[in-house]
Design an enzyme around this catalytic site. Structure first.
Site, PDB file in Angstrom:
ATOM      1  N   LYS A 116       0.659  -1.339  -0.033  1.00 57.53           N
ATOM      2  CA  LYS A 116      -0.126   0.085  -0.046  1.00 57.53           C
ATOM      3  C   LYS A 116       0.888   1.426  -0.042  1.00 57.53           C
ATOM      4  O   LYS A 116       0.567   2.294  -0.653  1.00 57.53           O
ATOM      5  CB  LYS A 116      -1.027  -0.024   1.367  1.00 57.53           C
ATOM      6  CG  LYS A 116      -1.780  -1.324   1.380  1.00 57.53           C
ATOM      7  CD  LYS A 116      -2.586  -1.525  -0.156  1.00 57.53           C
ATOM      8  CE  LYS A 116      -3.289  -2.694  -0.272  1.00 57.53           C
ATOM      9  NZ  LYS A 116      -3.479  -3.544  -1.477  1.00 57.53           N
ATOM     10  N   HIS A 235     -16.242  -3.507   6.381  1.00 59.04           N
ATOM     11  CA  HIS A 235     -15.284  -3.640   5.181  1.00 59.04           C
ATOM     12  C   HIS A 235     -15.608  -4.779   4.260  1.00 59.04           C
ATOM     13  O   HIS A 235     -14.875  -5.189   3.627  1.00 59.04           O
ATOM     14  CB  HIS A 235     -13.663  -3.828   5.625  1.00 59.04           C
ATOM     15  CG  HIS A 235     -13.308  -2.613   6.664  1.00 59.04           C
ATOM     16  ND1 HIS A 235     -13.214  -1.389   6.396  1.00 59.04           N
ATOM     17  CD2 HIS A 235     -13.071  -2.700   7.891  1.00 59.04           C
ATOM     18  CE1 HIS A 235     -13.025  -0.598   7.387  1.00 59.04           C
ATOM     19  NE2 HIS A 235     -12.713  -1.559   8.328  1.00 59.04           N
ATOM     20  N   ARG A 292      -7.514  -7.246 -10.053  1.00 56.36           N
ATOM     21  CA  ARG A 292      -8.453  -8.582 -10.785  1.00 56.36           C
ATOM     22  C   ARG A 292      -9.629  -8.170 -11.130  1.00 56.36           C
ATOM     23  O   ARG A 292     -10.225  -6.835 -10.868  1.00 56.36           O
ATOM     24  CB  ARG A 292      -8.521  -9.448  -9.303  1.00 56.36           C
ATOM     25  CG  ARG A 292      -9.004  -8.572  -8.171  1.00 56.36           C
ATOM     26  CD  ARG A 292      -9.656  -9.387  -7.179  1.00 56.36           C
ATOM     27  NE  ARG A 292     -10.572  -8.565  -6.307  1.00 56.36           N
ATOM     28  CZ  ARG A 292     -10.232  -7.964  -5.290  1.00 56.36           C
ATOM     29  NH1 ARG A 292      -8.875  -8.036  -4.845  1.00 56.36           N
ATOM     30  NH2 ARG A 292     -11.009  -7.189  -4.560  1.00 56.36           N
TER      31      ARG A 292
HETATM   32  C1  MV4 Z   1      -9.851   5.920   5.490  1.00 60.80           C
HETATM   33  C2  MV4 Z   1     -11.132   6.386   6.099  1.00 60.80           C
HETATM   34  C3  MV4 Z   1     -11.131   7.848   6.414  1.00 60.80           C
HETATM   35  N1  MV4 Z   1      -9.901   8.444   6.276  1.00 60.80           N
HETATM   36  N2  MV4 Z   1      -8.828   6.776   5.405  1.00 60.80           N
HETATM   37  C4  MV4 Z   1     -11.174   1.530   5.417  1.00 60.80           C
HETATM   38  C5  MV4 Z   1     -10.445   0.351   4.600  1.00 60.80           C
HETATM   39  C6  MV4 Z   1      -9.226   0.628   4.089  1.00 60.80           C
HETATM   40  N3  MV4 Z   1      -8.888   0.191   2.590  1.00 60.80           N
HETATM   41  C7  MV4 Z   1      -9.408   2.183   4.109  1.00 60.80           C
HETATM   42  N4  MV4 Z   1     -10.449   2.486   4.663  1.00 60.80           N
HETATM   43  C8  MV4 Z   1     -10.585   3.930   5.300  1.00 60.80           C
HETATM   44  N5  MV4 Z   1      -9.571   4.519   5.233  1.00 60.80           N
HETATM   45  C9  MV4 Z   1      -8.892   8.109   5.678  1.00 60.80           C
HETATM   46  N6  MV4 Z   1      -7.782   8.676   5.774  1.00 60.80           N
HETATM   47  C10 MV4 Z   1     -12.092   5.564   6.215  1.00 60.80           C
HETATM   48  C11 MV4 Z   1     -11.726   4.099   5.922  1.00 60.80           C
HETATM   49  C12 MV4 Z   1     -13.060   3.319   6.159  1.00 60.80           C
HETATM   50  C13 MV4 Z   1     -13.656   2.848   4.680  1.00 60.80           C
HETATM   51  C14 MV4 Z   1     -13.078   3.138   3.623  1.00 60.80           C
HETATM   52  C15 MV4 Z   1     -13.786   2.528   2.352  1.00 60.80           C
HETATM   53  C16 MV4 Z   1     -14.986   1.676   2.623  1.00 60.80           C
HETATM   54  C17 MV4 Z   1     -15.442   1.476   3.843  1.00 60.80           C
HETATM   55  C18 MV4 Z   1     -14.815   2.176   4.763  1.00 60.80           C
HETATM   56  C19 MV4 Z   1     -15.264   1.767   6.169  1.00 60.80           C
HETATM   57  C20 MV4 Z   1     -14.843   2.269   7.378  1.00 60.80           C
HETATM   58  C21 MV4 Z   1     -13.685   3.256   7.228  1.00 60.80           C
END
Ligand code: MV4
Length: 670
Positions: A116, A235, A292
């Site tokens: 990442k 998630h 993918r």
């Molecule tokens: C974040 C965020 C808020 N701010 N980054 C969750 C999974 C990971 N791939 C990244 N995620 C998040 N990153 C920042 N800077 C909130 C989330 C997040 C989220 C993101 C996408 C889809 C669902 C989510 C559920 C909770 C938190």
């Protein structure tokens, strides 16, 4: 183009790939584990190779065994589906080394997007917008604290090697940073074997918007618009739609360009998805790239009219992209709901077992079902418990999303799943909830709407019990006529299930157990129907059964189409677009159950035998009515406690029996 491919996956995605291959005249080889010997993907493929035991590590993740199967069957290419080996650069490399095409990106592109933080550095260089933050190599605690202070709180600490939300810490203020950093690093070290972290500005109420991209081996790349996958729980995506509600064309083009830039920066070939996190005002930032085909690709197919698996096959075979960017357009709106074998009221605990009854809504131009299972198949604990993806599309120009939501609700109301718990009712509430209906989307929608989505009051309306009782009585009537037809005296009054009894004006009862509570329906027989009493109200009920589960019911003059499915003592009633589940308990059924195991059935109270309902010597199913006992002015059906053989009745009609008397000799099936 290839003439034979191997699909290194199982379930719905293996079936999905087979469908396109077949349409293109490409032969297919399935691989399967011991647990999947009779699985749908095995049944659909032209050939199938057993690759190992149920455990994925020894089958669907066993790269060498899969490559061996490809060589043995002469497959020219391998489609990895999603999950399992789909984002394993070593597997992509091994395929190439064996002279077999990997239907996916080059190993180097998978590797570049695998880390990442390295991916973020690459994206930064390529001019793709990133969430304000620090993702460098300096992991000194004091330095990271300074970076957090610079970014401004709240900040998010993420494990570089993480993903899917694991190892994230929100820090609200500077004073909490050091402790959160230490704990995040501990979790990252134990979960990923790497304690490197990155710091980002924490976005409040973000949306998950991803762009579908496609590259070919000539270096061309296009975007197939976006999907909004904000509706998730822990998630796990639950609903996905395309296009994203409220997306202005200029922002779509900007996100599309950023995604194509991202793909080109790593030499991407094939289907890929660039994930962005978007603020409510539309500002968007790169999150990660999935190298993918994704679970939710069908919504993109529905709005573009394209077959992404066909594109994957063409590009992997060295052909150019079938269409250029200006030839691509969006039509209508599509939503996908993931139907899972799980129990939403128990924290979405996976539910395993046999799909005793599985009836999806009919497919059409507007409704698509992608599935890897059929009625009679099993949801096992070995793999993901997804039953199907239900995808709806509406092509209206004006209110396509609203219409698609209505179509989804209707399709969910028609979906019947018996044998395992499913999230179908939960999905109906989710689609119906005002936040989703109004497209007020963000990643915490389910959490915010939980009072609506997890109702504490699960009481069923009276109609549900009346319909269940009616189904029971109609079913009994059919059983009795079958018995009468094979009896020496077909005119015996004991076979008439119309309540006729000498000198007895009784009402029998049906008892339904629903969680901790019981509902009793009293039954009176009326001309052409039944008088059903529930909670002090008597309703005239009649109807007919169509096939094994459909019911044309009429309650107090109102017609109600319903479905009642019996599975053991469980009854599933589908009515008013919802599903209810409870047990049908015969008052004496349980009393006799213990005795049944010992080879007999005991009378639970003193009474009189008033009918013998089964043939001596007959093989009977569990729950089959054996005899009727009249006790305390009520009639009780004694049912078979198990599948087995009725050896003898110990009493005749008219005999009085004392409490505890053995009524029949019964031999349960070995
Ligand atoms: C974040 C965020 C808020 N701010 N980054 C969750 C999974 C990971 N791939 C990244 N995620 C998040 N990153 C920042 N800077 C909130 C989330 C997040 C989220 C993101 C996408 C889809 C669902 C989510 C559920 C909770 C938190």
């Amino acid at each position: 183009m290839f003439s034979k491919i191997l699909i290194a996956n199982r379930g719905e995605i293996a079936c999905r790939v087979i469908k396109t291959a077949r349409r293109l005249g490409i032969r297919t080889v399935a691989v399967y584990s011991e647990a999947d010997a009779g699985a749908r993907h095995v049944r659909l493929a032209d050939e199938a190779v057993l690759i190992g035991p149920a455990a994925a590590r020894e089958s669907y993740l066993a790269a060498e065994r899969i490559l061996e199967a490809a060589k043995k069957t002469g497959a020219q290419a391998v489609h990895p589906g999603y999950g399992f080996l789909s984002e394993n650069d070593g597997f992509a490399e091994a395929c190439a080394a064996a002279g077999i095409a990997f239907i996916g990106p080059p190993a180097a592109a998978i590797r570049a997007m695998g880390s990442k933080s390295a991916a973020k550095s690459l994206m930064e260089k390529a001019g793709v917008p990133l969430v304000p933050g620090y993702h460098g190599d300096n992991q000194d605690a004091a330095f990271l604290q300074k970076e957090a202070d610079r970014i401004g709180y709240p900040v998010l600490i993420k494990a570089s090697a993480g993903g899917g939300g694991k190892g994230m810490r929100i820090v609200e203020q500077a004073a909490d940073f050091a402790a959160a950093l230490a704990s995040c690093k501990r979790e990252a070290a134990s979960s990923f074997g790497d304690d490197k972290v990155l710091i980002e500005k924490y976005l409040v109420r973000p949306r998950h918007i991803e762009i579908q991209v496609f590259g070919d081996s000539r270096g061309d790349c296009v975007y197939l618009f976006e999907r909004d996958c904000s509706v998730q729980r822990r998630h796990q995506k639950v609903l996905e739609e395309a296009p994203a509600p409220g997306m202005p064309p200029e922002r779509r083009a900007a996100m599309g360009k950023a995604a194509v830039d991202a793909a080109k920066a790593v030499g991407y070939v094939g289907a890929g998805t660039v994930e962005f996190i978007a603020e409510q005002d539309g500002r968007f930032y790169f999150m990660e790239m999935n190298t993918r085909l994704q679970v939710e690709h069908p919504v993109t197919e529905m709005i573009t009219g394209l077959d992404l698996v066909e594109w994957q096959l063409r590009v992997a075979a060295g052909e150019p992209l079938p269409l250029a960017q200006e030839q691509l357009a969006i039509r209508g709106h599509a939503i996908e709901a993931r139907i899972y074998a799980e129990d939403p009221s128990k924290g979405f605990l996976p539910s395993t077992g046999k799909l005793i009854h599985l009836a999806p809504p009919p497919e059409s131009l507007n409704v698509r079902i992608d599935t890897g299972v059929e009625e009679g198949d099993e949801i096992t604990p070995h793999y993901d418990p997804m039953i199907a993806k239900l995808i709806v599309w509406d092509g209206s120009h004006e209110n396509a999303r609203e219409r698609a939501c209505a179509r989804l609700l209707q399709a969910l109301a028609q979906y019947r799943v018996v044998g395992v718990n499913s999230n179908v009712d939960f999905l109906s509430r989710l689609v119906a909830c005002p936040a989703f209906a109004n497209a007020d989307l963000d990643t915490s929608l389910i959490e915010r709407e939980k009072r609506f989505l997890f109702p504490e009051d699960t009481r069923a309306p009276s109609d549900v019990f009346l319909v269940a009782a009616l189904a029971e009585l109609l079913r009994e009537g059919e059983t009795a006529s079958t018995a009468a037809a094979s009896d020496t005296d077909p005119h015996s009054p004991w076979h008439l299930r119309d309540g006729w009894r000498l000198n007895s004006s009784f009402r029998r009862q049906l008892v339904f157990r629903f969680g901790e509570t019981e509902k009793t329906v009293s039954v009176g027989y009326a001309q052409g129907g039944f008088e059903l009493g529930l909670d002090g109200i008597v309703t005239l009920a009649r109807g007919e059964r169509i096939g094994n589960s459909m019911l044309r019911a009429e309650l107090g003059g109102t017609r109600l189409p319903a479905t009642v499915i019996a599975a053991g003592e469980k009854r599933h009633v589908f009515l008013h677009g919802r599903a209810w589940q409870f047990a049908c308990v015969d008052p004496l059924y349980h009393a006799g159950e213990g005795a049944g195991e010992a080879g007999g059935l005991a009378a639970p109270m003193p009474g009189k035998v008033i009918a013998l309902l089964a043939q001596v010597g007959a093989e009977v199913e569990k729950g089959a009515p054996l005899l009727i006992l009249e006790a305390m002015k009520m009639e009780h059906t004694i049912a078979s406690p198990a599948k087995g053989r009725l050896k003898a009745f110990r009493f005749n009609v008219g005999d009085s029996v004392s409490e505890g008397a053995e009524l029949v000799d019964f031999e349960p099936e070995a």
